[in-house]
Design an enzyme around this catalytic site. Structure first.
Site, PDB file in Angstrom:
ATOM      1  N   THR A 192       0.820  -1.210   0.000  1.00  0.00           N
ATOM      2  CA  THR A 192       0.000   0.000   0.000  1.00  0.00           C
ATOM      3  C   THR A 192       0.858   1.267   0.000  1.00  0.00           C
ATOM      4  O   THR A 192       2.011   1.233   0.435  1.00  0.00           O
ATOM      5  CB  THR A 192      -0.895  -0.015   1.267  1.00  0.00           C
ATOM      6  OG1 THR A 192      -1.492   1.262   1.446  1.00  0.00           O
ATOM      7  CG2 THR A 192      -0.081  -0.313   2.530  1.00  0.00           C
ATOM      8  N   ASP A 193       0.272   2.357  -0.443  1.00  0.00           N
ATOM      9  CA  ASP A 193       0.987   3.642  -0.372  1.00  0.00           C
ATOM     10  C   ASP A 193       1.104   4.145   1.066  1.00  0.00           C
ATOM     11  O   ASP A 193       1.891   5.055   1.355  1.00  0.00           O
ATOM     12  CB  ASP A 193       0.303   4.703  -1.259  1.00  0.00           C
ATOM     13  CG  ASP A 193      -1.151   4.980  -0.900  1.00  0.00           C
ATOM     14  OD1 ASP A 193      -1.690   4.345   0.028  1.00  0.00           O
ATOM     15  OD2 ASP A 193      -1.775   5.835  -1.568  1.00  0.00           O
ATOM     16  N   GLU A 194       0.310   3.546   1.983  1.00  0.00           N
ATOM     17  CA  GLU A 194       0.325   4.036   3.372  1.00  0.00           C
ATOM     18  C   GLU A 194       1.671   3.825   4.051  1.00  0.00           C
ATOM     19  O   GLU A 194       1.950   4.450   5.079  1.00  0.00           O
ATOM     20  CB  GLU A 194      -0.785   3.367   4.186  1.00  0.00           C
ATOM     21  CG  GLU A 194      -2.156   3.622   3.599  1.00  0.00           C
ATOM     22  CD  GLU A 194      -3.303   3.469   4.587  1.00  0.00           C
ATOM     23  OE1 GLU A 194      -3.055   3.398   5.792  1.00  0.00           O
ATOM     24  OE2 GLU A 194      -4.449   3.419   4.125  1.00  0.00           O
TER      25      GLU A 194
ATOM     26  N   TYR B 294      -1.520  -0.671  11.163  1.00  0.00           N
ATOM     27  CA  TYR B 294      -1.707  -1.308   9.853  1.00  0.00           C
ATOM     28  C   TYR B 294      -0.548  -0.994   8.914  1.00  0.00           C
ATOM     29  O   TYR B 294       0.102  -1.894   8.380  1.00  0.00           O
ATOM     30  CB  TYR B 294      -3.030  -0.855   9.217  1.00  0.00           C
ATOM     31  CG  TYR B 294      -3.097  -1.144   7.721  1.00  0.00           C
ATOM     32  CD1 TYR B 294      -3.149  -2.454   7.256  1.00  0.00           C
ATOM     33  CD2 TYR B 294      -3.065  -0.101   6.775  1.00  0.00           C
ATOM     34  CE1 TYR B 294      -3.169  -2.731   5.890  1.00  0.00           C
ATOM     35  CE2 TYR B 294      -3.088  -0.364   5.420  1.00  0.00           C
ATOM     36  CZ  TYR B 294      -3.147  -1.677   4.983  1.00  0.00           C
ATOM     37  OH  TYR B 294      -3.156  -1.949   3.632  1.00  0.00           O
TER      38      TYR B 294
ATOM     39  N   LYS C  87       2.463  -3.402   7.289  1.00  0.00           N
ATOM     40  CA  LYS C  87       2.692  -3.557   5.836  1.00  0.00           C
ATOM     41  C   LYS C  87       4.131  -3.157   5.491  1.00  0.00           C
ATOM     42  O   LYS C  87       4.785  -3.793   4.660  1.00  0.00           O
ATOM     43  CB  LYS C  87       1.702  -2.703   5.043  1.00  0.00           C
ATOM     44  CG  LYS C  87       0.255  -3.140   5.115  1.00  0.00           C
ATOM     45  CD  LYS C  87      -0.024  -4.512   4.542  1.00  0.00           C
ATOM     46  CE  LYS C  87       0.136  -4.583   3.036  1.00  0.00           C
ATOM     47  NZ  LYS C  87      -0.262  -5.936   2.522  1.00  0.00           N
TER      48      LYS C  87
HETATM   49  P1  NAD Z   1      -9.568  -7.392   2.542  1.00  0.00           P
HETATM   50  O1  NAD Z   1      -9.518  -7.112   4.009  1.00  0.00           O
HETATM   51  O2  NAD Z   1     -10.808  -7.112   1.776  1.00  0.00           O
HETATM   52  O3  NAD Z   1      -9.214  -8.942   2.281  1.00  0.00           O
HETATM   53  C1  NAD Z   1      -8.211  -9.610   2.974  1.00  0.00           C
HETATM   54  C2  NAD Z   1      -8.356 -11.110   2.687  1.00  0.00           C
HETATM   55  O4  NAD Z   1      -7.281 -11.794   3.347  1.00  0.00           O
HETATM   56  C3  NAD Z   1      -9.656 -11.714   3.215  1.00  0.00           C
HETATM   57  O5  NAD Z   1     -10.199 -12.609   2.271  1.00  0.00           O
HETATM   58  C4  NAD Z   1      -9.220 -12.463   4.466  1.00  0.00           C
HETATM   59  O6  NAD Z   1     -10.045 -13.572   4.777  1.00  0.00           O
HETATM   60  C5  NAD Z   1      -7.817 -12.897   4.072  1.00  0.00           C
HETATM   61  N1  NAD Z   1      -6.940 -13.159   5.225  1.00  0.00           N
HETATM   62  C6  NAD Z   1      -6.768 -12.375   6.324  1.00  0.00           C
HETATM   63  N2  NAD Z   1      -5.902 -12.962   7.169  1.00  0.00           N
HETATM   64  C7  NAD Z   1      -5.498 -14.126   6.594  1.00  0.00           C
HETATM   65  C8  NAD Z   1      -4.601 -15.162   6.965  1.00  0.00           C
HETATM   66  N3  NAD Z   1      -3.927 -15.127   8.126  1.00  0.00           N
HETATM   67  N4  NAD Z   1      -4.439 -16.204   6.122  1.00  0.00           N
HETATM   68  C9  NAD Z   1      -5.115 -16.275   4.948  1.00  0.00           C
HETATM   69  N5  NAD Z   1      -5.985 -15.331   4.547  1.00  0.00           N
HETATM   70  C10 NAD Z   1      -6.172 -14.260   5.358  1.00  0.00           C
HETATM   71  O7  NAD Z   1      -8.316  -6.620   1.935  1.00  0.00           O
HETATM   72  P2  NAD Z   1      -8.169  -5.867   0.529  1.00  0.00           P
HETATM   73  O8  NAD Z   1      -8.694  -4.504   0.661  1.00  0.00           O
HETATM   74  O9  NAD Z   1      -8.660  -6.768  -0.533  1.00  0.00           O
HETATM   75  O10 NAD Z   1      -6.572  -5.753   0.446  1.00  0.00           O
HETATM   76  C11 NAD Z   1      -5.805  -6.800  -0.113  1.00  0.00           C
HETATM   77  C12 NAD Z   1      -4.337  -6.439  -0.036  1.00  0.00           C
HETATM   78  O11 NAD Z   1      -4.102  -5.239  -0.754  1.00  0.00           O
HETATM   79  C13 NAD Z   1      -3.839  -6.167   1.389  1.00  0.00           C
HETATM   80  O12 NAD Z   1      -2.543  -6.711   1.513  1.00  0.00           O
HETATM   81  C14 NAD Z   1      -3.816  -4.652   1.493  1.00  0.00           C
HETATM   82  O13 NAD Z   1      -2.817  -4.227   2.389  1.00  0.00           O
HETATM   83  C15 NAD Z   1      -3.467  -4.272   0.061  1.00  0.00           C
HETATM   84  N6  NAD Z   1      -3.968  -2.960  -0.380  1.00  0.00           N
HETATM   85  C16 NAD Z   1      -5.261  -2.621  -0.224  1.00  0.00           C
HETATM   86  C17 NAD Z   1      -5.734  -1.400  -0.703  1.00  0.00           C
HETATM   87  C18 NAD Z   1      -7.170  -0.997  -0.573  1.00  0.00           C
HETATM   88  O14 NAD Z   1      -7.521   0.137  -0.929  1.00  0.00           O
HETATM   89  N7  NAD Z   1      -8.063  -1.852  -0.114  1.00  0.00           N
HETATM   90  C19 NAD Z   1      -4.838  -0.529  -1.339  1.00  0.00           C
HETATM   91  C20 NAD Z   1      -3.492  -0.908  -1.484  1.00  0.00           C
HETATM   92  C21 NAD Z   1      -3.079  -2.137  -0.999  1.00  0.00           C
HETATM   93  O1  TDX Z   2     -16.484   6.316   8.138  1.00  0.00           O
HETATM   94  C1  TDX Z   2     -15.450   6.780   7.627  1.00  0.00           C
HETATM   95  N1  TDX Z   2     -15.319   8.131   7.512  1.00  0.00           N
HETATM   96  C2  TDX Z   2     -14.200   8.729   7.011  1.00  0.00           C
HETATM   97  O2  TDX Z   2     -14.123   9.967   6.941  1.00  0.00           O
HETATM   98  C3  TDX Z   2     -14.365   5.944   7.176  1.00  0.00           C
HETATM   99  C4  TDX Z   2     -14.470   4.443   7.277  1.00  0.00           C
HETATM  100  C5  TDX Z   2     -13.248   6.558   6.651  1.00  0.00           C
HETATM  101  N2  TDX Z   2     -13.158   7.902   6.589  1.00  0.00           N
HETATM  102  C6  TDX Z   2     -11.951   8.513   5.992  1.00  0.00           C
HETATM  103  C7  TDX Z   2     -10.621   8.024   6.526  1.00  0.00           C
HETATM  104  C8  TDX Z   2      -9.708   8.148   5.338  1.00  0.00           C
HETATM  105  O3  TDX Z   2      -9.198   9.459   5.238  1.00  0.00           O
HETATM  106  O4  TDX Z   2     -11.947   8.157   4.609  1.00  0.00           O
HETATM  107  C9  TDX Z   2     -10.626   7.889   4.143  1.00  0.00           C
HETATM  108  C10 TDX Z   2     -10.560   6.473   3.622  1.00  0.00           C
HETATM  109  O5  TDX Z   2     -10.687   5.609   4.737  1.00  0.00           O
HETATM  110  P1  TDX Z   2     -10.651   4.014   4.590  1.00  0.00           P
HETATM  111  O6  TDX Z   2     -11.691   3.591   3.614  1.00  0.00           O
HETATM  112  O7  TDX Z   2     -10.670   3.434   5.957  1.00  0.00           O
HETATM  113  O8  TDX Z   2      -9.256   3.801   3.855  1.00  0.00           O
HETATM  114  P2  TDX Z   2      -7.753   4.194   4.238  1.00  0.00           P
HETATM  115  O9  TDX Z   2      -7.583   4.358   5.693  1.00  0.00           O
HETATM  116  O10 TDX Z   2      -7.356   5.354   3.362  1.00  0.00           O
HETATM  117  O11 TDX Z   2      -6.980   2.850   3.771  1.00  0.00           O
HETATM  118  C11 TDX Z   2      -7.368   2.174   2.548  1.00  0.00           C
HETATM  119  O12 TDX Z   2      -6.451   2.475   1.513  1.00  0.00           O
HETATM  120  C12 TDX Z   2      -5.144   1.973   1.614  1.00  0.00           C
HETATM  121  C13 TDX Z   2      -7.413   0.668   2.769  1.00  0.00           C
HETATM  122  O13 TDX Z   2      -8.309   0.375   3.820  1.00  0.00           O
HETATM  123  C14 TDX Z   2      -6.032   0.109   3.052  1.00  0.00           C
HETATM  124  O14 TDX Z   2      -6.098  -1.303   3.155  1.00  0.00           O
HETATM  125  C15 TDX Z   2      -5.121   0.496   1.924  1.00  0.00           C
HETATM  126  O15 TDX Z   2      -3.804   0.090   2.226  1.00  0.00           O
END
Ligand code: NAD
Ligand code: TDX
Length: 358
Positions: free
Chosen positions: A130-132, A155, A159
């Site tokens: 992630t960019d975080e 988190y 990562k």
């Molecule tokens: P998500 O939380 O929707 O899904 C995570 C999945 O991993 C689930 O299916 C869960 O059951 C599985 N999991 C959790 N713990 C596990 C374990 N110990 N063993 C096997 N499976 C396990 O997450 P997402 O949003 O789909 O993110 C996927 C990946 O991408 C993550 O590594 C996250 O850091 C990265 N990422 C997410 C975003 C975003 O915006 N969501 C952006 C950049 C990177």
């Molecule tokens: O109820 C809300 N109100 C609100 O203002 C929630 C849930 C979030 N927010 C804000 C927090 C953040 O500034 O919105 C923005 C986005 O929040 P999230 O959806 O929780 O995402 P973020 O914290 O940016 O992280 C997401 O992007 C990077 C994913 O959850 C991560 O897994 C990924 O790495």
């Protein structure tokens, strides 16, 4: 034909990636997923009868299970999505983030190293990050692959640790590793704890739309299908030991994102056709917006420079922000059964991630 182990393939991005690979290649996908609250088999319903699809219910921290997976399927690639992914939950309870994101990644790397040492050839490990990990930007500047890591939440710290471990296995053991760092995704199968799906579902229920702090925090949004195409490209064409940033160049404040959702809902499901909104006497979903206490340690701005993956590998986002948002809002409106099903555990869209001193 490749055999790709996809960890976390029942989650949001992992399941989209599985569908992307099955639709665009002849490759076999073998999923390992623990099915936590965020993992849902219904995300994979469409793939389950495909002969190139295998699902294994297991934990990536379970080394015996991971070793068996390698032995049974002789993978050419691993793509590691499995993670605890929600910043707010990492504030409420960091331990699972350490276990899955760090220890789980370590177990996968160790299994991969042994697999290659035992003679496997042309094997690649792609770690999805992630960019975080780069921390928070000020008003200007972009995250580059060389930007120093400065994570803010448990988190993002977990990562960051995993990214370092992955690249260390390349430098020290010569394992073929690629790391991708992507910005905020949105699209189908997005679990409703995250900003965009939470706002869509709360709005349709006539519930408050809780915006943290002043709502001016900026995220760089990317439609999930574009993230999946970037990962597949980096997997097949990326250079070993390299990092690739992926992002859509769609910087928006949280208020802008919520307003966009409300505008689309006002268009596709006008308040006067929604009994809950009629009962509240509200004419637009925008009237549901409220400002709530900020997230502790809330990063102000994220923005990605994606020029490396664009220039070196020819990746380009196919979806603009407005186009992706329209597709996403329509997907949620068309998939309310899915929304009900994934919330059938103990999550009810309540506020998460407030510390006792926040
Ligand atoms: P998500 O939380 O929707 O899904 C995570 C999945 O991993 C689930 O299916 C869960 O059951 C599985 N999991 C959790 N713990 C596990 C374990 N110990 N063993 C096997 N499976 C396990 O997450 P997402 O949003 O789909 O993110 C996927 C990946 O991408 C993550 O590594 C996250 O850091 C990265 N990422 C997410 C975003 C975003 O915006 N969501 C952006 C950049 C990177
Ligand atoms: O109820 C809300 N109100 C609100 O203002 C929630 C849930 C979030 N927010 C804000 C927090 C953040 O500034 O919105 C923005 C986005 O929040 P999230 O959806 O929780 O995402 P973020 O914290 O940016 O992280 C997401 O992007 C990077 C994913 O959850 C991560 O897994 C990924 O790495």
């Amino acid at each position: 034909m490749n055999t790709i182990i996809v960890t976390g393939g029942a989650g949001f991005i992992g399941s989209n990636f599985v569908h992307h690979v099955l639709a665009n290649t002849e490759d076999k996908v073998v999923i390992i997923d623990k099915l936590t609250y965020a993992g849902n088999l219904s995300n994979l319903e469409r793939a389950k009868d495909n002969p190139n699809f295998v699902f294994v219910h297991a934990d990536i921290c379970d080394r015996a299970a991971v070793d068996k997976l390698f032995k049974d399927h002789s993978p050419t690639h691993v793509v590691n999505f499995a993670a605890e992914s929600h910043v707010d939950r990492s504030i409420d309870g960091p331990r699972p983030f350490i276990e899955t994101n760090i220890v789980g990644t370590f177990e996968l790397l160790e299994a991969s190293r042994n697999y290659v040492d035992a003679g496997a050839e042309n094997f690649r490990f792609l770690h999805v990050s992630t960019d975080e990990v780069y921390g928070s930007l000020g008003d200007t500047g972009l995250f580059e692959e060389t930007t120093a890591y400065d994570p803010s939440s448990p988190y993002s710290a977990s990562k960051a640790a995993a990214d370092h471990l992955c690249l260390s296995y390349h430098h020290t053991f010569g394992l073929d590793v690629v790391v991708t760092n992507c910005s905020n995704n949105f699209g189908p199968f997005h679990f409703p704890e995250k900003l965009i799906p939470l706002m869509i579902l709360n709005a349709l229920d006539g519930k408050d739309l809780p915006i943290y702090g002043d709502g001016l925090n900026v995220r760089d949004w990317l439609y999930v299908e574009d993230h999946c195409s970037g990962i597949l490209l980096a997997l097949l064409k990326g250079k070993a030991g390299e990092k690739y940033n992926i992002g859509g160049g769609n910087e928006r404040t949280n208020i802008e994102v919520v307003d966009k959702i409300c505008e689309l809902l006002d268009q596709f499901r006008p308040a006067d056709q929604n009994e809950k909104m009629k009962a509240l006497g509200k004419a637009s979903y925008k009237d549901l917006k409220i400002f709530v206490k900020d997230r502790p340690g809330h990063d102000r701005r994220y923005a990605i420079d994606a020029s490396k993956i664009e220039g070196d590998l020819g990746w380009k986002a196919a979806f603009g922000f407005d186009q992706g948002m329209e597709a996403t809002v329509k997907w949620f409106l068309d998939n309310m059964d899915w929304c009900e099903e994934v919330q059938s555990g103990n999550y009810r869209r309540e506020r998460l991630g407030l510390t006792t001193n926040s």
